[in-house]
Design an enzyme around this catalytic site. Sequence first.
Site, PDB file in Angstrom:
ATOM      1  N   GLU A   1       3.087   0.371   3.477  1.00  0.00           N
ATOM      2  CA  GLU A   1       2.604  -0.700   4.454  1.00  0.00           C
ATOM      3  C   GLU A   1       2.580  -1.971   3.362  1.00  0.00           C
ATOM      4  O   GLU A   1       1.999  -1.939   2.392  1.00  0.00           O
ATOM      5  CB  GLU A   1       1.063  -0.348   4.741  1.00  0.00           C
ATOM      6  CG  GLU A   1       1.009   0.812   5.807  1.00  0.00           C
ATOM      7  CD  GLU A   1      -0.643   1.109   6.246  1.00  0.00           C
ATOM      8  OE1 GLU A   1      -0.861   0.944   7.335  1.00  0.00           O
ATOM      9  OE2 GLU A   1      -1.555   0.942   4.970  1.00  0.00           O
TER      10      GLU A   1
ATOM     11  N   HIS B   1       0.919  -1.244   0.040  1.00  0.00           N
ATOM     12  CA  HIS B   1      -0.062   0.089   0.110  1.00  0.00           C
ATOM     13  C   HIS B   1       0.899   1.291   0.129  1.00  0.00           C
ATOM     14  O   HIS B   1       1.625   1.545   1.149  1.00  0.00           O
ATOM     15  CB  HIS B   1      -0.746  -0.277   1.209  1.00  0.00           C
ATOM     16  CG  HIS B   1      -1.794   1.174   1.313  1.00  0.00           C
ATOM     17  ND1 HIS B   1      -2.226   1.796   2.496  1.00  0.00           N
ATOM     18  CD2 HIS B   1      -2.542   1.759   0.398  1.00  0.00           C
ATOM     19  CE1 HIS B   1      -3.143   2.842   2.346  1.00  0.00           C
ATOM     20  NE2 HIS B   1      -3.198   2.718   0.987  1.00  0.00           N
TER      21      HIS B   1
ATOM     22  N   ASN C   1      -4.289   3.959   7.440  1.00  0.00           N
ATOM     23  CA  ASN C   1      -5.662   4.689   7.385  1.00  0.00           C
ATOM     24  C   ASN C   1      -6.688   4.446   8.479  1.00  0.00           C
ATOM     25  O   ASN C   1      -7.576   5.297   8.618  1.00  0.00           O
ATOM     26  CB  ASN C   1      -6.400   4.153   6.158  1.00  0.00           C
ATOM     27  CG  ASN C   1      -5.768   4.556   4.849  1.00  0.00           C
ATOM     28  OD1 ASN C   1      -5.393   5.672   4.851  1.00  0.00           O
ATOM     29  ND2 ASN C   1      -5.900   4.045   3.717  1.00  0.00           N
TER      30      ASN C   1
HETATM   31  N1  CAA Z   1       3.384  14.007  -7.810  1.00  0.00           N
HETATM   32  C1  CAA Z   1       4.556  14.061  -7.555  1.00  0.00           C
HETATM   33  N2  CAA Z   1       5.348  15.064  -6.636  1.00  0.00           N
HETATM   34  C2  CAA Z   1       4.535  15.965  -6.237  1.00  0.00           C
HETATM   35  C3  CAA Z   1       3.161  15.791  -6.258  1.00  0.00           C
HETATM   36  C4  CAA Z   1       2.482  14.889  -7.141  1.00  0.00           C
HETATM   37  N3  CAA Z   1       1.220  14.671  -7.276  1.00  0.00           N
HETATM   38  N4  CAA Z   1       2.625  16.785  -5.539  1.00  0.00           N
HETATM   39  C5  CAA Z   1       3.626  17.548  -4.920  1.00  0.00           C
HETATM   40  N5  CAA Z   1       4.844  16.995  -5.152  1.00  0.00           N
HETATM   41  C6  CAA Z   1       6.261  17.373  -4.660  1.00  0.00           C
HETATM   42  C7  CAA Z   1       6.184  18.987  -5.468  1.00  0.00           C
HETATM   43  O1  CAA Z   1       7.008  18.681  -6.566  1.00  0.00           O
HETATM   44  C8  CAA Z   1       7.560  19.492  -4.274  1.00  0.00           C
HETATM   45  O2  CAA Z   1       8.642  18.790  -4.543  1.00  0.00           O
HETATM   46  P1  CAA Z   1      10.041  19.632  -4.007  1.00  0.00           P
HETATM   47  O3  CAA Z   1       9.970  19.391  -2.420  1.00  0.00           O
HETATM   48  O4  CAA Z   1      11.208  18.508  -4.517  1.00  0.00           O
HETATM   49  O5  CAA Z   1       9.820  20.922  -4.602  1.00  0.00           O
HETATM   50  C9  CAA Z   1       6.827  18.614  -3.079  1.00  0.00           C
HETATM   51  O6  CAA Z   1       6.074  17.808  -3.391  1.00  0.00           O
HETATM   52  C10 CAA Z   1       6.199  19.780  -2.124  1.00  0.00           C
HETATM   53  O7  CAA Z   1       5.075  20.279  -3.079  1.00  0.00           O
HETATM   54  P2  CAA Z   1       4.575  21.752  -3.195  1.00  0.00           P
HETATM   55  O8  CAA Z   1       5.452  22.585  -2.847  1.00  0.00           O
HETATM   56  O9  CAA Z   1       3.875  21.829  -4.422  1.00  0.00           O
HETATM   57  O10 CAA Z   1       3.211  21.600  -2.113  1.00  0.00           O
HETATM   58  P3  CAA Z   1       3.220  21.086  -0.558  1.00  0.00           P
HETATM   59  O11 CAA Z   1       4.429  21.499   0.040  1.00  0.00           O
HETATM   60  O12 CAA Z   1       1.853  21.716  -0.012  1.00  0.00           O
HETATM   61  O13 CAA Z   1       3.175  19.625  -0.483  1.00  0.00           O
HETATM   62  C11 CAA Z   1       2.167  17.753  -0.418  1.00  0.00           C
HETATM   63  C12 CAA Z   1       2.147  18.695  -1.100  1.00  0.00           C
HETATM   64  C13 CAA Z   1       3.583  16.715  -0.530  1.00  0.00           C
HETATM   65  C14 CAA Z   1       1.047  16.775  -1.143  1.00  0.00           C
HETATM   66  C15 CAA Z   1       2.026  17.840   0.961  1.00  0.00           C
HETATM   67  O14 CAA Z   1       0.974  18.820   1.140  1.00  0.00           O
HETATM   68  C16 CAA Z   1       1.670  16.416   1.942  1.00  0.00           C
HETATM   69  O15 CAA Z   1       2.686  15.869   2.335  1.00  0.00           O
HETATM   70  N6  CAA Z   1       0.563  16.371   2.134  1.00  0.00           N
HETATM   71  C17 CAA Z   1       0.033  15.156   2.906  1.00  0.00           C
HETATM   72  C18 CAA Z   1       0.091  14.030   2.080  1.00  0.00           C
HETATM   73  C19 CAA Z   1      -0.579  12.816   2.769  1.00  0.00           C
HETATM   74  O16 CAA Z   1      -0.761  12.821   4.102  1.00  0.00           O
HETATM   75  N7  CAA Z   1      -0.724  11.861   2.143  1.00  0.00           N
HETATM   76  C20 CAA Z   1      -1.235  10.607   2.491  1.00  0.00           C
HETATM   77  C21 CAA Z   1      -2.419  10.504   2.059  1.00  0.00           C
HETATM   78  S1  CAA Z   1      -3.355   9.090   2.699  1.00  0.00           S
HETATM   79  C22 CAA Z   1      -3.118   7.868   1.385  1.00  0.00           C
HETATM   80  O17 CAA Z   1      -2.530   8.139   0.623  1.00  0.00           O
HETATM   81  C23 CAA Z   1      -3.606   6.530   1.853  1.00  0.00           C
HETATM   82  C24 CAA Z   1      -4.992   5.961   1.285  1.00  0.00           C
HETATM   83  O18 CAA Z   1      -5.021   4.928   1.179  1.00  0.00           O
HETATM   84  C25 CAA Z   1      -5.870   7.046   1.404  1.00  0.00           C
END
Ligand code: CAA
Length: 282
Positions: free
Chosen positions: A152, A140, A190
């Site tokens: 995971e 996951h 989750n």
């Molecule tokens: N694909 C690739 N890279 C991405 C991306 C994407 N879709 N979105 C953002 N990035 C990268 C950016 O390029 C940037 O890279 P650098 O550090 O090298 O510059 C970095 O991530 C940070 O992005 P931003 O500056 O544009 O924006 P941010 O600081 O707000 O970060 C985020 C965006 C990484 C999404 C951050 O908001 C974050 O970590 N959020 C939490 C995400 C999270 O908790 N995810 C888990 C969800 S639960 C899940 O997935 C499980 C499930 O089963 C539901």
Amino acid sequence: MEIKTVGIIGAGQMGSGIAQVCAVAGLNVILNDVNEAAIARGIAGIASNLERMVAKQKLSADDRDAALARIRGAVQVEELAPAGFLIEAATENLEIKQKILQGVERIASRDSIIATNTSSVSITKLAKSLEHADRFIGMHFFNPVPVMGLVEVISGVQTGEQALAETLALAKRLDKTPIAVKNAPGFVVNRILVPMINEAIFVLQEGLASAEDIDNGMKQGTNQPIGPLALADLIGLDTVLSIMEVFYRDFGDTKYRPAQLLKEMVDAGRLGRKTKRGFYQY
Ligand code: CAA
């Protein structure tokens, strides 16, 4: 066994993210989906992510070209046969996944590992539909796959030691941090995260604070990178709802009831970033 080629079923947000990290790690990728257009969309997304990495000098242009050249699209499931490791990342639906996995098992070599990227379907239940369930496992990834460090690795009742060892090794090769967990609704992360998001939706529904203030509260008060409502938009409100429904059904505990507002948003088609509207507009 050294894995050289990974087969990925599903070229959506998760499948293409997994394909990207595999290709960047030097693995060949066969990316499968139901039609050419879906595969082309997935590969275009990967190309644009890699482009961003080049612009930020996190990847050389040569490495970008090499990674893209390692990804091959495949509409027919038979084309996945050379893959030593297969990862299913299709729709979150038990019957659809069972059907796909049975098809994959038919064409896969006997010593390959078959994994699912499911976030909410039971690994034990999926394994039951397979002939060689010992080589089936949950893998996951988290969204966005190229950014999030965690994988995971979920063992169902039938999962064998070899499948576990090979999956942990693959996750490390992709530069991820794996945690080994046992099968249960929502696994580990989750199970903790999604009820928190649901609670934030209850708080919004009760009019206690605005979406912005709820998110700012959690960001500033608990050091989360984005607030729970923005995270729900990122994950997809349909996915959040379906995970809560699994918890509610499988644990039989009313503390897991989905917020009415969440259901309303899903019924309205406001699913978050992917539909450009959720708790926020994109
Ligand atoms: N694909 C690739 N890279 C991405 C991306 C994407 N879709 N979105 C953002 N990035 C990268 C950016 O390029 C940037 O890279 P650098 O550090 O090298 O510059 C970095 O991530 C940070 O992005 P931003 O500056 O544009 O924006 P941010 O600081 O707000 O970060 C985020 C965006 C990484 C999404 C951050 O908001 C974050 O970590 N959020 C939490 C995400 C999270 O908790 N995810 C888990 C969800 S639960 C899940 O997935 C499980 C499930 O089963 C539901």
